[in-house]
Design an enzyme around this catalytic site. Structure first.
Site, mmCIF file in Angstrom:
data_model
loop_
_atom_site.group_PDB
_atom_site.id
_atom_site.type_symbol
_atom_site.label_atom_id
_atom_site.label_comp_id
_atom_site.label_asym_id
_atom_site.label_seq_id
_atom_site.Cartn_x
_atom_site.Cartn_y
_atom_site.Cartn_z
ATOM 1 N N LYS A 22 -16.256 8.996 1.287
ATOM 2 C CA LYS A 22 -15.773 7.945 0.759
ATOM 3 C C LYS A 22 -15.766 7.531 -0.501
ATOM 4 C CE LYS A 22 -13.469 2.926 1.556
ATOM 5 N NZ LYS A 22 -14.059 1.836 2.072
ATOM 6 N N SER A 42 -9.375 0.476 4.055
ATOM 7 C CA SER A 42 -9.153 0.984 3.411
ATOM 8 C C SER A 42 -10.136 2.031 3.027
ATOM 9 C CB SER A 42 -10.430 0.067 2.204
ATOM 10 O OG SER A 42 -11.721 0.427 2.321
ATOM 11 N N SER A 84 -12.702 -2.012 7.634
ATOM 12 C CA SER A 84 -11.720 -0.788 7.176
ATOM 13 C C SER A 84 -12.050 0.282 7.244
ATOM 14 C CB SER A 84 -12.643 -0.877 5.413
ATOM 15 O OG SER A 84 -12.047 -1.523 4.735
#
Lengths: 105, 490
Positions: free
Chosen positions: B78, B158, B182
């Site tokens: 990420k 997210s 997330s």
């Protein structure tokens, strides 16, 4: 709690966030919506409840007052927007400055 | 042997150990997938050169007999984790041009275990969102589509890029971060496994901060065993994060390989029957209870009376912490700088241009609830409610070992939906936020398909630092659900 345009402008100023005038009214509507939804928290009686700021049970650990790294001046200064300035360019670890555009008026 | 891109992490490491393939071959095969599915926009930065170099070094280690736990496994990271020499954006314009000169502890641990980085994945800006639509680099497309409907769906958020990359078989595993859901919600939307460890299990050092009392890194994989393997490599005490727990890392993989849950008490929180939850998810939840029961567990009804307050309390605590954390982006020391006639105007111009709409909204909410005169009414009250939420869980865990709940109230929705209604968007995390507020571990396991053919997930929540029991239950659920769905719409 309903927020008006002036309040949004004041918060934006506190947050150092430029919000164009035409966005103030829609933002006031959205933020008021969020705050109105948050209001339900007032239903809960918390008079005898202590606030929880962290879930970690760990007390902040102490460490020995010893240098644990070093010799990485070039890395530390690499992202300086004004560039890295070294006291002695032949020995980067002798010290240097993280330079930024002028902020003092 | 099946195509290497179809293998799980456990299968890949076994194939590599038997020298049936090499890390270089595995990296090339996955890089080709990144190429093939670039339209999903799952990655912000691809790092093929780095991947090839790391794979070559991995093969050399293996020849020398020094293979680590994830030796030769390609992973996506990420773009919230700082990676040395590779730009790190947090999907925000304000970090423009930022190339860290250091490596986050979690990624550093992964590389030490032999893993290979193929790139940095897309996310909601500063990890704020449930759809990946708030990224400065554009939304991510969910590899799944509804049957007979070609509309693009969101991967959740997210950590949307990380979830989509695993669901599209571009990588067998990826890292995410979970503040309010997330990792778990995108895992459910993309039909894969997503694990949020106990707060403090994985170091936050080098992870761009959103809400420091809630943020926690964790893995995305296609199986529970793989999630355990990745967590094993990621976790551990880190003196550089003062909230990192000084605890040994248990054998998570062994727990995931042992789906024996005979006599395990599975709590079913009655307050999780919330309005707006899809009927199919309610039905799947009931089926999940039956599956665990058939596997020998004992379901017990438990009560978490303050559950409904977790979400609104979160939307005070998280924005408050976000407004403080994001104060550092001032245009002076790094990232974007937009000139102004004086210093305050430079700050305002930089932050106005650098932050997207949702980030600005949360900074404003956070600033408001922390401002003089409102601090007690909002922030203190939210923290008191947080105490009650944590207490609820503690009491529930006196009568059960693990909790079973849905992960998200609906399946993946269309790109662009809920963008005008922040509260509707926030409701996506209604089932994941309470555990976040209490710092507890949670895992989403794909458990079925809805009538449109989209994946649905169920969540297991464990006691603090008892990921082992949670993983055993997750393995049992995975085995019973026998989810075999695979995205085909991309």
């Amino acid at each position: 709690m309903s927020l008006d345009k002036d309040t949004v402008a004041r918060i934006a100023r506190l947050a150092r966030l430029k919000v164009p005038d035409e966005e103030l009214a829609p933002l006031a509507g959205e933020l008021s919506g969020i705050l109105a939804w948050i209001e339900q928290l007032n239903e809960v009686d918390t008079s005898n409840v202590a606030p929880l700021s962290s879930v970690s049970d760990v007390t902040l650990p102490m460490r020995a007052d010893k240098v644990t790294d070093g010799g990485i001046a070039a890395k530390v200064l690499a992202n300086a927007p004004g560039g890295a300035v070294y006291i002695d360019p032949t020995d980067k670890n002798a010290g240097g400055f993280f330079t930024v555009p002028k902020v003092v008026e | 042997m099946a195509a290497v891109t179809d293998l799980t992490i456990a299968q890949l490491t076994a194939a590599l150990a038997k020298k049936e393939t090499s890390a270089v071959e595995v990296a090339e095969a996955h890089l080709a997938k990144l190429d093939e599915h670039r339209a999903l926009n799952a990655f912000i930065t691809e790092t093929p050169d780095k991947a090839r170099a790391m794979a070559k070094a991995s093969d050399e280690r293996r020849w020398k007999g020094e293979a680590g736990l994830l030796e030769g496994v390609p992973l996506a990271i990420k773009d919230l984790f700082c990676t040395e020499g590779v730009q790190t954006t947090a999907a925000s314009n304000i970090l423009k041009g930022f190339v860290p000169t250091y490596e986050s502890t979690v990624t550093s641990n992964l590389w030490k275990s032999g893993a290979v980085m193929v790139g940095k994945t897309n996310l909601d800006e500063f990890a704020m969102g449930s759809s990946n639509m708030t990224s400065h680099f554009g939304g991510v497309e969910n590899p799944w589509k509804r049957k007979g409907d070609n509309r693009k769906l969101v991967p959740g958020g997210s950590s949307g890029g990380s979830a989509a990359a695993v669901a599209a078989y571009m990588v067998p595993g990826s890292t995410g971060t979970d503040t309010g859901g997330s990792i778990r919600q995108p895992a459910a939307f993309c039909g894969i496994v997503g694990l949020k460890p106990t707060y403090g299990r994985c170091s936050r050092w080098g992870v761009v901060a959103f809400a420091s009392s809630l943020d926690q890194p964790g893995p995305f994989t296609r199986t529970v065993e793989d999630a355990a393997l990745m967590l094993q490599a990621m976790a551990g005490h880190d003196p550089k994060d003062s909230t990192s727990a000084p605890l040994p890392v248990p054998d998570f993989a062994a727990a995931a390989r042992d789906p024996n849950i005979k006599g395990l008490k599975v709590g079913i929180p009655k307050e999780y029957r919330v309005d707006g939850t899809s009927e199919e998810i309610v039905a799947l939840w009931a089926k999940g209870v039956e599956m665990l029961k058939a596997a020998g567990a004992e379901p017990v009804e438990v009560s978490l009376p303050h559950s409904k307050y977790a979400l609104p309390a979160y939307y005070i605590v998280a924005p408050a912490e976000c407004s403080s954390n994001l104060a550092r982006y001032d245009g002076v020391r790094f990232g974007l700088r937009v000139p102004g006639k004086d210093l305050p105007e430079m700050y305002e111009n930089t932050r106005g241009a650098g932050f997207g709409k949702e980030t600005r909204r949360r900074i404003l909410i956070g600033t408001y609830v922390l401002s003089a005169g409102y601090y007690d009414a909002y922030y203190k009250q939210a923290q008191r409610i947080r105490t009650l939420i944590a207490r609820d869980f503690k009491q529930a865990f006196e009568t059960c070992d693990v909790l079973l709940t849905p992960t998200a109230p609906t399946a993946a929705f269309a790109a662009g939906d809920k963008m005008d209604d922040p509260v509707a968007m926030y409701l996506n995390d209604v089932f994941t936020i309470p555990a976040s507020m209490a710092g507890l571990p949670g895992i989403s396991v794909p458990a079925g398909l809805d009538k449109d053919g989209l994946p649905l997930g169920l969540q297991l929540i464990g006691r603090a630092f008892d990921e082992v029991t949670m993983l055993r239950a997750a393995a049992a659920l995975e085995k019973a659900a026998a989810f075999s769905g695979r995205a085909t719409g991309y």
